[in-house]
Design a protein around this motif. Structure first.
Motif, PDB file in Angstrom:
ATOM      1  N   THR A   1       0.833  -1.205   0.000  1.00 36.90           N
ATOM      2  CA  THR A   1       0.000   0.000   0.000  1.00 36.90           C
ATOM      3  C   THR A   1       0.865   1.253   0.000  1.00 36.90           C
ATOM      4  O   THR A   1       0.614   2.193  -0.771  1.00 36.90           O
ATOM      5  CB  THR A   1      -0.948   0.007   1.214  1.00 36.90           C
ATOM      6  OG1 THR A   1      -1.720  -1.190   1.209  1.00 36.90           O
ATOM      7  CG2 THR A   1      -1.860   1.210   1.189  1.00 36.90           C
TER       8      THR A   1
ATOM      9  N   MET B   1       2.322   1.834  -3.329  1.00 38.55           N
ATOM     10  CA  MET B   1       1.331   2.382  -4.271  1.00 38.55           C
ATOM     11  C   MET B   1       1.174   3.882  -4.072  1.00 38.55           C
ATOM     12  O   MET B   1       1.126   4.645  -5.043  1.00 38.55           O
ATOM     13  CB  MET B   1      -0.015   1.667  -4.083  1.00 38.55           C
ATOM     14  CG  MET B   1      -1.046   2.027  -5.119  1.00 38.55           C
ATOM     15  SD  MET B   1      -0.666   1.301  -6.720  1.00 38.55           S
ATOM     16  CE  MET B   1      -0.472   2.745  -7.731  1.00 38.55           C
TER      17      MET B   1
ATOM     18  N   TRP C   1      -6.322  -5.557  -8.835  1.00 39.98           N
ATOM     19  CA  TRP C   1      -6.736  -4.220  -8.427  1.00 39.98           C
ATOM     20  C   TRP C   1      -7.913  -3.734  -9.254  1.00 39.98           C
ATOM     21  O   TRP C   1      -8.173  -4.231 -10.348  1.00 39.98           O
ATOM     22  CB  TRP C   1      -5.573  -3.238  -8.547  1.00 39.98           C
ATOM     23  CG  TRP C   1      -5.086  -3.093  -9.962  1.00 39.98           C
ATOM     24  CD1 TRP C   1      -4.164  -3.865 -10.612  1.00 39.98           C
ATOM     25  CD2 TRP C   1      -5.536  -2.142 -10.924  1.00 39.98           C
ATOM     26  NE1 TRP C   1      -4.015  -3.441 -11.906  1.00 39.98           N
ATOM     27  CE2 TRP C   1      -4.839  -2.374 -12.130  1.00 39.98           C
ATOM     28  CE3 TRP C   1      -6.466  -1.093 -10.891  1.00 39.98           C
ATOM     29  CZ2 TRP C   1      -5.043  -1.624 -13.273  1.00 39.98           C
ATOM     30  CZ3 TRP C   1      -6.657  -0.330 -12.036  1.00 39.98           C
ATOM     31  CH2 TRP C   1      -5.950  -0.605 -13.204  1.00 39.98           C
TER      32      TRP C   1
ATOM     33  N   THR D   1       3.406  -2.032  -8.222  1.00 44.38           N
ATOM     34  CA  THR D   1       2.654  -0.781  -8.134  1.00 44.38           C
ATOM     35  C   THR D   1       2.975   0.161  -9.293  1.00 44.38           C
ATOM     36  O   THR D   1       2.109   0.930  -9.710  1.00 44.38           O
ATOM     37  CB  THR D   1       2.892  -0.085  -6.783  1.00 44.38           C
ATOM     38  OG1 THR D   1       4.298   0.133  -6.584  1.00 44.38           O
ATOM     39  CG2 THR D   1       2.345  -0.921  -5.641  1.00 44.38           C
TER      40      THR D   1
END
Length: 168
Positions: free
Chosen positions: A56, A59, A114, A157
């Protein structure tokens, strides 16, 4: 006369040499209304602890580096990036010279699914990516794997960012 002709040729060359190039953001048309994205904590379907927060954060860093979108909270964003870390796959790249059962270098594939959804819960974009890296296996294989996660996360990412920022 020669100077005017040379100046006209130079201007013509300057205007046509960058044909098709566009300065600024080149978002995909389906994402033209999106200016800010919230990135909630990714779901983690693997057994690796703290991997969700690592990916996360990677990203968020990728979105910040790219600059096409702003990071916002879920309440103020135009869309939410929902992602799930599906699997981590390992494969041998190189083995020990005199022991074919002992790996000295390995590949790691971090697979992520995603989707970018708006506040009406409609999917604007989605996909599956695989962040691949390689690492050397030391005496402690677990530490070697853990040290390779940030690179695999960054690769995954960046692939997501390429899709939502440039359309490919």
């Amino acid at each position: 006369m020669l100077r005017q002709l040379l100046a006209a040729a130079l201007c013509l060359t300057a205007l046509t040499s960058c044909a098709g190039y566009q300065l600024g953001n080149v978002k995909p048309s389906e994402l033209s209304s999106v200016n800010s994205i919230s990135v909630p904590l990714f779901k983690n379907e693997t057994q690796e602890q703290r991997l969700a927060s690592l990916v996360t954060n990677s990203m968020v860093d990728a979105i910040t580096r790219d600059g096409t979108y702003n990071i916002a909270s879920a309440a103020t964003s135009d869309a939410d990036l929902i992602a799930t870390i599906k699997t981590i796959e390992y494969s041998e790249r190189r083995n020990a010279r005199f022991d074919s059962l002992k790996a000295t270098e390995m590949y790691m594939n971090l697979k992520v699914e995603w989707k970018l959804v708006d506040h009406q819960n409609q999917t604007l974009a989605s996909g599956k990516v695989s962040g691949r890296t390689q690492f050397s296996v030391d005496s402690n294989q677990q530490t070697s794997r853990t040290n390779a996660f940030p690179d695999a996360a960054k690769n995954a990412t960046e692939l997501i960012m390429l899709r939502i920022a440039n359309g490919f």
